[in-house]
Scaffold this active site. Structure first.
Site, mmCIF file in Angstrom:
data_model
loop_
_atom_site.group_PDB
_atom_site.id
_atom_site.type_symbol
_atom_site.label_atom_id
_atom_site.label_comp_id
_atom_site.label_asym_id
_atom_site.label_seq_id
_atom_site.Cartn_x
_atom_site.Cartn_y
_atom_site.Cartn_z
ATOM 1 N N PRO A 11 0.778 -1.226 0.000
ATOM 2 C CA PRO A 11 0.000 0.000 0.000
ATOM 3 C C PRO A 11 0.815 1.285 0.000
ATOM 4 O O PRO A 11 1.852 1.377 0.664
ATOM 5 C CB PRO A 11 -0.830 -0.096 1.290
ATOM 6 C CG PRO A 11 -0.174 -1.144 2.105
ATOM 7 C CD PRO A 11 0.490 -2.077 1.147
ATOM 8 N N ASN A 12 0.302 2.240 -0.759
ATOM 9 C CA ASN A 12 0.828 3.613 -0.872
ATOM 10 C C ASN A 12 2.121 3.721 -1.669
ATOM 11 O O ASN A 12 2.597 4.822 -1.929
ATOM 12 C CB ASN A 12 1.000 4.254 0.522
ATOM 13 C CG ASN A 12 -0.312 4.275 1.286
ATOM 14 O OD1 ASN A 12 -1.300 4.767 0.764
ATOM 15 N ND2 ASN A 12 -0.339 3.708 2.471
ATOM 16 N N ARG A 19 5.254 10.924 -2.582
ATOM 17 C CA ARG A 19 4.951 10.660 -1.175
ATOM 18 C C ARG A 19 6.176 10.902 -0.298
ATOM 19 O O ARG A 19 7.204 10.247 -0.475
ATOM 20 C CB ARG A 19 4.546 9.183 -1.073
ATOM 21 C CG ARG A 19 4.277 8.710 0.314
ATOM 22 C CD ARG A 19 4.147 7.193 0.347
ATOM 23 N NE ARG A 19 3.894 6.741 1.690
ATOM 24 C CZ ARG A 19 4.098 5.509 2.116
ATOM 25 N NH1 ARG A 19 4.556 4.590 1.289
ATOM 26 N NH2 ARG A 19 3.855 5.185 3.353
ATOM 27 N N TYR A 24 11.120 8.536 1.487
ATOM 28 C CA TYR A 24 11.020 7.582 0.375
ATOM 29 C C TYR A 24 11.702 8.050 -0.905
ATOM 30 O O TYR A 24 11.638 7.358 -1.930
ATOM 31 C CB TYR A 24 9.536 7.249 0.121
ATOM 32 C CG TYR A 24 8.850 6.751 1.381
ATOM 33 C CD1 TYR A 24 9.353 5.639 2.060
ATOM 34 C CD2 TYR A 24 7.746 7.395 1.920
ATOM 35 C CE1 TYR A 24 8.760 5.185 3.235
ATOM 36 C CE2 TYR A 24 7.141 6.946 3.093
ATOM 37 C CZ TYR A 24 7.656 5.841 3.744
ATOM 38 O OH TYR A 24 7.077 5.394 4.903
ATOM 39 N N ASN A 75 8.183 -5.244 -0.741
ATOM 40 C CA ASN A 75 8.010 -4.095 0.146
ATOM 41 C C ASN A 75 6.531 -4.073 0.513
ATOM 42 O O ASN A 75 5.695 -3.597 -0.266
ATOM 43 C CB ASN A 75 8.431 -2.788 -0.529
ATOM 44 C CG ASN A 75 8.389 -1.617 0.439
ATOM 45 O OD1 ASN A 75 7.823 -1.733 1.526
ATOM 46 N ND2 ASN A 75 8.981 -0.498 0.053
ATOM 47 N N ALA A 78 3.043 -0.643 5.008
ATOM 48 C CA ALA A 78 2.579 -0.713 6.401
ATOM 49 C C ALA A 78 2.078 -2.110 6.787
ATOM 50 O O ALA A 78 2.044 -2.452 7.977
ATOM 51 C CB ALA A 78 1.493 0.328 6.643
ATOM 52 N N ASP A 88 1.764 -15.478 6.812
ATOM 53 C CA ASP A 88 1.341 -16.872 6.583
ATOM 54 C C ASP A 88 1.499 -17.257 5.119
ATOM 55 O O ASP A 88 1.908 -18.387 4.800
ATOM 56 C CB ASP A 88 -0.124 -17.066 6.998
ATOM 57 C CG ASP A 88 -0.295 -17.198 8.513
ATOM 58 O OD1 ASP A 88 0.719 -17.306 9.229
ATOM 59 O OD2 ASP A 88 -1.455 -17.192 8.971
ATOM 60 N N GLU A 99 12.432 -9.251 2.272
ATOM 61 C CA GLU A 99 11.722 -8.052 2.754
ATOM 62 C C GLU A 99 12.590 -6.828 2.468
ATOM 63 O O GLU A 99 13.769 -6.818 2.831
ATOM 64 C CB GLU A 99 11.500 -8.182 4.272
ATOM 65 C CG GLU A 99 10.944 -6.929 4.923
ATOM 66 C CD GLU A 99 10.911 -7.031 6.458
ATOM 67 O OE1 GLU A 99 11.450 -7.995 7.032
ATOM 68 O OE2 GLU A 99 10.339 -6.109 7.067
ATOM 69 N N HIS A 101 12.726 -2.339 2.440
ATOM 70 C CA HIS A 101 12.139 -1.038 2.766
ATOM 71 C C HIS A 101 13.054 0.052 2.242
ATOM 72 O O HIS A 101 14.281 -0.057 2.374
ATOM 73 C CB HIS A 101 11.975 -0.863 4.281
ATOM 74 C CG HIS A 101 11.111 -1.918 4.877
ATOM 75 N ND1 HIS A 101 9.742 -1.906 4.745
ATOM 76 C CD2 HIS A 101 11.412 -3.049 5.559
ATOM 77 C CE1 HIS A 101 9.241 -2.981 5.330
ATOM 78 N NE2 HIS A 101 10.240 -3.698 5.830
ATOM 79 N N ARG A 108 12.892 4.784 12.796
ATOM 80 C CA ARG A 108 11.641 5.543 12.773
ATOM 81 C C ARG A 108 10.791 5.212 14.003
ATOM 82 O O ARG A 108 11.316 4.819 15.032
ATOM 83 C CB ARG A 108 10.926 5.262 11.448
ATOM 84 C CG ARG A 108 11.785 5.707 10.249
ATOM 85 C CD ARG A 108 11.083 5.483 8.931
ATOM 86 N NE ARG A 108 9.860 6.281 8.849
ATOM 87 C CZ ARG A 108 8.940 6.113 7.895
ATOM 88 N NH1 ARG A 108 9.128 5.198 6.938
ATOM 89 N NH2 ARG A 108 7.858 6.865 7.875
HETATM 90 C C1 DQA Z 1 8.167 1.273 3.959
HETATM 91 C C2 DQA Z 1 8.209 1.502 5.474
HETATM 92 C C3 DQA Z 1 6.840 1.245 6.097
HETATM 93 O O1 DQA Z 1 6.898 1.465 7.493
HETATM 94 C C4 DQA Z 1 5.817 2.188 5.488
HETATM 95 O O2 DQA Z 1 4.555 1.919 6.027
HETATM 96 C C5 DQA Z 1 5.805 2.150 4.005
HETATM 97 C C6 DQA Z 1 7.086 2.108 3.300
HETATM 98 C C7 DQA Z 1 9.508 1.655 3.291
HETATM 99 O O3 DQA Z 1 9.705 1.288 2.136
HETATM 100 O O4 DQA Z 1 10.340 2.320 3.910
HETATM 101 O O5 DQA Z 1 4.761 2.248 3.383
HETATM 102 O O6 DQA Z 1 7.931 -0.092 3.715
#
Ligand code: DQA
Length: 147
Positions: A11-12, A19, A24, A75, A78, A88, A99, A101, A108
């Site tokens: 998301p986002n 953003r 980011y 990624n 949240a 799962d 994973e 980020h 943070r």
């Molecule tokens: C994120 C870090 C997460 O905490 C956040 O909710 C994101 C982006 C990152 O790429 O730094 O949406 O995954």
């Protein structure tokens, strides 16, 4: 046959470039993907983004048993911090998931220091901006050569 990697964004992350650039960066995902594809020409890099948890899980299921899939660079946004369902799904599939980020989640807020998915991922990369995706793909390539 060329191996594939799926870059999967939660998301986002469709808003990258617009953003919160302090966390980011200012690159769009299209530009990041262009860079990844020119850096790893030996790999077919596929991309999927969704703001919906179920759609991310469906994609993990549909790609997570593919023989030609080197791995998934995820990624989860949240959902990283909240989603037992995504954890799962990762645990259920055979393809390794890294994973990633963009921001350093450990520098943070407290809530971002907890990852529901980290224990079931092959490893985690955080804090290198767009470079986190490249490090994730490189880790999957190296891991594959060690097998
Ligand atoms: C994120 C870090 C997460 O905490 C956040 O909710 C994101 C982006 C990152 O790429 O730094 O949406 O995954």
């Amino acid at each position: 046959m060329k191996k594939r990697v799926l870059v999967l964004n939660g998301p986002n992350l469709n808003l990258l470039g617009r953003r919160d650039p302090t966390h980011y960066g200012s690159m769009t995902m299209e530009t990041i993907l262009e860079g990844l594809r020119s850096r790893f020409p030996q790999i077919d890099i596929e991309y999927f983004q969704s703001n919906c948890e179920g759609a991310l899980i469906d994609r993990i299921h549909s790609e997570g048993f593919s023989e030609d899939m080197l791995g998934i660079v995820l990624n989860a946004g949240a959902y990283t911090h909240t989603s037992l369902a995504i954890a799962d799904a990762i645990e259920a599939v055979t393809v390794p998931v890294v994973e990633v980020h963009l921001s350093n989640v450990f520098a943070r807020e407290e809530i971002r220091r907890r990852s529901m998915i980290a224990p079931v991922c092959a490893g985690s990369i955080s804090g290198f901006g767009a470079g986190s995706y490249a490090l994730g793909i490189q880790a999957l390539i190296d891991r594959n050569h060690e097998d």
